[in-house]
Write an enzyme that holds these catalytic residues in place. Sequence first.
Site, PDB file in Angstrom:
ATOM      1  N   ARG A   1       0.870  -1.134   0.112  1.00 20.86           N
ATOM      2  CA  ARG A   1      -0.147   0.158   0.082  1.00 20.86           C
ATOM      3  C   ARG A   1       0.737   1.180  -0.022  1.00 20.86           C
ATOM      4  NH1 ARG A   1      -3.929   1.378   5.258  1.00 20.86           N
ATOM      5  NH2 ARG A   1      -5.406   2.751   4.109  1.00 20.86           N
ATOM      6  N   ASN A  38       1.893   7.640   0.519  1.00 20.74           N
ATOM      7  CA  ASN A  38       1.871   9.015   0.247  1.00 20.74           C
ATOM      8  C   ASN A  38       2.225   8.916  -1.384  1.00 20.74           C
ATOM      9  OD1 ASN A  38       2.635  11.519  -0.739  1.00 20.74           O
ATOM     10  ND2 ASN A  38       2.593  12.131   1.414  1.00 20.74           N
ATOM     11  N   LYS A  98       3.011  10.993  -3.580  1.00 21.83           N
ATOM     12  CA  LYS A  98       3.766  12.046  -4.053  1.00 21.83           C
ATOM     13  C   LYS A  98       5.381  11.733  -3.441  1.00 21.83           C
ATOM     14  CE  LYS A  98       2.357  16.648  -3.824  1.00 21.83           C
ATOM     15  NZ  LYS A  98       2.443  17.675  -3.087  1.00 21.83           N
ATOM     16  N   LYS A 120       4.867  -2.189   2.171  1.00 20.49           N
ATOM     17  CA  LYS A 120       6.073  -3.010   2.364  1.00 20.49           C
ATOM     18  C   LYS A 120       7.319  -2.294   2.337  1.00 20.49           C
ATOM     19  CE  LYS A 120       4.997  -5.834  -1.240  1.00 20.49           C
ATOM     20  NZ  LYS A 120       4.888  -7.139  -2.138  1.00 20.49           N
ATOM     21  N   GLY A 121       7.413  -1.026   2.564  1.00 17.37           N
ATOM     22  CA  GLY A 121       8.673  -0.127   2.544  1.00 17.37           C
ATOM     23  C   GLY A 121       9.139   0.109   1.212  1.00 17.37           C
ATOM     24  N   GLU A 155      15.016   1.134  -0.908  1.00 22.12           N
ATOM     25  CA  GLU A 155      16.093   0.146  -1.677  1.00 22.12           C
ATOM     26  C   GLU A 155      15.609  -0.292  -2.833  1.00 22.12           C
ATOM     27  OE1 GLU A 155      18.411   0.161   0.439  1.00 22.12           O
ATOM     28  OE2 GLU A 155      17.257   0.530   2.537  1.00 22.12           O
TER      29      GLU A 155
END
Lengths: 717, 498
Positions: A605, A608, A610, A678-679, A682
């Site tokens: 998900r 944000n 932007k 999920k971050g 990287e």
Amino acid sequence: MNAPALSAVIGQPVSRVDGPAKVTGTARYAAEFVPDGLAYASVVSATIPRGRIRALDTSAAEGMPGVLAVVSHRNAPKLPYLERDQRPPVDPKSGDQLRMFQDDKVLFNGQPVAVVIADSQQEADAAARCIGIAYDETEPTTTFDPGRGRPPSEETAKGGRPGAAGRGDGAAGLAEAATTVDVTYVQAREHHNAIEPHATIAQWDGDSLTLYDKSQWVQNVVVEIAHVFGIEAGKIRVISPFVGGAFGSALRTWPHVTIAAIAAKMTGRPVRVELSRRQLYHSVGFRPHTLQRVRLGAAPDGRLTAILQDAAAQVATYEEYAETTLQPAETTYSCPNVATAYRLVEMDTNSPCPMRGPGIVTGLYALEAAMDELAVALNVDPVALRLKNHADINEKTGLPWSSKALKACYETAAERFGWADRIAAPRSMRIGTDLVGYGMATAIYHADRAPAEAEVILFANGTAVVRTAASDMGPGTYTSITQIAADELGLPVEAIRFELGDSTLPMAPVHGGSITLVSVGSAVAEACAAVRQKLEALTGEGSIAERLRANGLDRLAASAKASPGEETKRYASSAFGAVFVEVRVDEGLGTLRVKRMTGAYDVGRVINPKIARSQCIGGMMGGLGMALMEAAEWDPRFGKVMNANLAEYLVPVCADTPALDVTFVPSEDTVLNPLGAKGLAEIAICGVAPAIANAVFHATGRRQRHIPIRPEDLIGT
Amino acid sequence: MRDSVRFIRQGRVVELKSFGPTETLLDHLRLTERACGTKEGCNEGDCGACTVAVGTHEDGKVVYRPVNACILFVGQLDGKEIVTVEDIAGSGGLHPVQQAMVDHHGSQCGFCTPGIVMSLFALYQDAGRATPPPRAVIDEWLSGNLCRCTGYRPIVEAARTALSAPPDDMFTRSAEATGGVLQFLADAEDVFVGTDQRFFAAPRSVEALAALYERHPDATLVAGATDVGLWITKQFRPVEKVIHLGRVDGLDRIEDVGPAVIIGATATYEAATDALAGIDPDIGAVVRRIGSRQVRASGTIGGNIANGSPIGDTPPMLIALGATLELVSAKANRAVPLEDFFIAYGRQDRQPGEFVAGVLVPKLKAGQVFRAYKISKRFDQDISAVMGAFLFTLADGVITEARIAFGGLAGTPKRAAAVEARLIGVAPGSAAAWSPAMEAFAEDFQPLTDMRASAHYRLETARALLGKALLETAGAPTTRTRVIGQREARQEGAHVGA
């Protein structure tokens, strides 16, 4: 109180809440605090790659105007450097960290050997130039010779960087293959080069120490310095409200932090240590030079029968930093036979350290370039080859993915890029006299989560404060966490202040590995839920402010801890992506330019869009630099980086930014964390360099098996 | 004689009487004023985090330029206005540039942000710019600002938004008053701050300069300090006597004298660009890629020559054009062909007390074709691997005279005499006739392999550039040959505001 509207703010392109402070210059970084009586330090670095300090003449420097002290191994306090019960995940698992001014040994060129403290920076710098040092040199090891490679130690292997790993029988898989490739790739040593140099201000008040530091993990700095000095952690406070980029270089507690604390102790003044741009090249780590051999085997239908990937990476002599370079070989594709071999090549250099996408981005470069070579050998489309070998589960662990939308990434990115227009044969596409190349690669980066705590305080004026000792080196933690709190509390973003970057705040994990949002965000969400529960237990109704006032309260606080649970044993989690690139090559001059890049990402998900888009664009440009520009030029005569500056260590400039298209495919990972995210950081640099290298082959018909690829590689035929 | 320097800061005139001759503007801001909005990223003019805008009064207007505060000496600001990131938000909120940077997410970690805001602020103030300017112009104004986080695209988007209307802010509204103060500060006094042993001086006339330099032949002459600044911040050279040339009347002249253009020693790259591009557009295209916008606003053509760098970008072009250097001292003036000025690596034909006053650059004559190419790994802000300049004189379809000079192939900018000789009588379009000239490169140059490029690449590229120049002279389209560095060429003229 009404339940907060679902996702009123999450998913919205909110402008960063720290934006106004940053564009007006009021955001304050580590070097910019000014405690009363601040003195300035200038670090003196060794100029030989290995040996001992025979003589150190500080007399001239000590007599210079403004000089308060000159500290070296001759007069520095003996420090206990206590062993930690468990090394933090950001530190190498084996070897000894560099100790400051504890003996006369020089372990690499650039090692700090003395520090001058003066009333002004100019006076400190001037005096530092006047310190005379004589060395007894010993024969250094300054070349990268893979023949000297050795497997990692047991401790390192246990930490997920084994000398050998895999499944099935790699050799047999290769033997049964109808088609094989056997290729070798080189990844150059790269430096983070965040625009903010590392800096620390140390201030002692009796036996209490305050450090203003550039850090991705303030609470680890506390523990580390407590062990270095043998003092109680409770006596140390670390403050780091803004970090001017780091990309991994501020994960660890580097020696200059200790230098600042020693200098402040010895002068009785607060002292600032700011490393120069040139010093950064031998003070705060780098992505190690890595040589890799990849052997792939495939059946006639394109199914992989074997993945064999070997890596040899440079490492310091005193400390064993190792990377997860070979993890993508085990997780990216479905393949019954996988064998990896990891070797470390000791050199007289400072220790490498994680740099954006550590290990993975290096291993993925070789794997994805080799997959392109395999596609050519099989005469199949590179995307089709990857789809054919899609890993439906994580075959390294045998666990199902908690979410995976990689197929959608290939499909979406290929469609948006116009991959169907690609003529497969190399050198077959031209515009004018430019050769045109299309290339692609897979991106993968494991999604992790760590325990975190947060506190939320509601105030009777209708505002709230969220507190946790997280960091924000730039990705937008201030903003995304504020959005999560706003949703959970049903308050507007403007009513919430998020405090981070102070070690006295509730526990937060390291700000690295793309784990901050899911870890800290989950804790904040739970703390918000806890405070909401408390609020609901109060009498009365209406807004938060009204209910607090009705109960005679000026504030209401709650804390929570959120941790990953059993799901980590039942699922593997990862972010995924697909990167497509077009390059133009002029063989007359050897010039190359990336015309456009398209990336589609599965990051769960998106909190944000932007911020997320900007992260991805930045990561893709980092990958462009990696593919075409970034390399430390190493002089083995001196064991030194020659281009230790931003004029000659090239990074992309504005004009190098091509058309960039970033898409997030629909995805939600509520297994990894309740937020469904999920971050994201990287993953954005992963896959870019091989996509560019593959496009260069497609354009020119010549393989460049090293990065960066340079004009002189491309000139002529 | 004035024993202070004066400049405008935040609407007030600041007078400094006590400062080190090489104290940088950045140290003045961050350490003396404690105004830490301006960042220190590299301290050698490469990253642009320290960019501030400097206002000057020119032709009745106040003009703002972005400069690197880290390699500018505070004394050089005499008579100017210094604007930093802290100064531009008015009482009504953020400056349009700042607001757009927030709205478009042009800032991540925020450390390059103040510099980027100030580069865009300077462009914002350019009354002649387009609304918004094309991408090429935005790239050029940001060429000296490195960002490691954003990938630049959000910054470009912010720039487009902020620059979509003509300048209208508190600076444009107070321009008249500011201009008045700047005019007042531009007095006729020679500036001398310090002692005979350690000083910062800024003479007002050529005569005063010659006299001062004769008295202190060991002084360091500083024009833009984009090179000398590094002596201080990186090489820690002790420079005790600084003579700043920026106030010398007439030394920055740019004059069209019919068959030639005279570029005064202190004319900046930026100021000289149009005059040089008027001789041939290629010169403008190359100058636009020297250093960065910040470097070109401070650095001078005279300095680029006088410091004798083997990889300076203007000398090869000026040598090919047959430029003459004007050298002045208290005793005598003399003119030297530029190619003779460069004796060997690090050595130039300049006597004690003698300074470069200007360079006379001949315009092209009928029948002459000029081409210049800069080859570097990175398009903007990169040192040339090879810099080639070509002047061909043609009659009846064949070359009757060739002047070719290269940078990056030898210890000095150097002419390719053997190559030139083999081109006489050659029709530029007949590639078969080039080979004697191509082979002659090995006689003229034995380049080094270093981290910028290999010897092989340098020679091959030099040959390829000659081929391109000849083909273009024969009428081949020129667009592709502006494809230099990492991406496609700019439309000519893209460097100016419009």
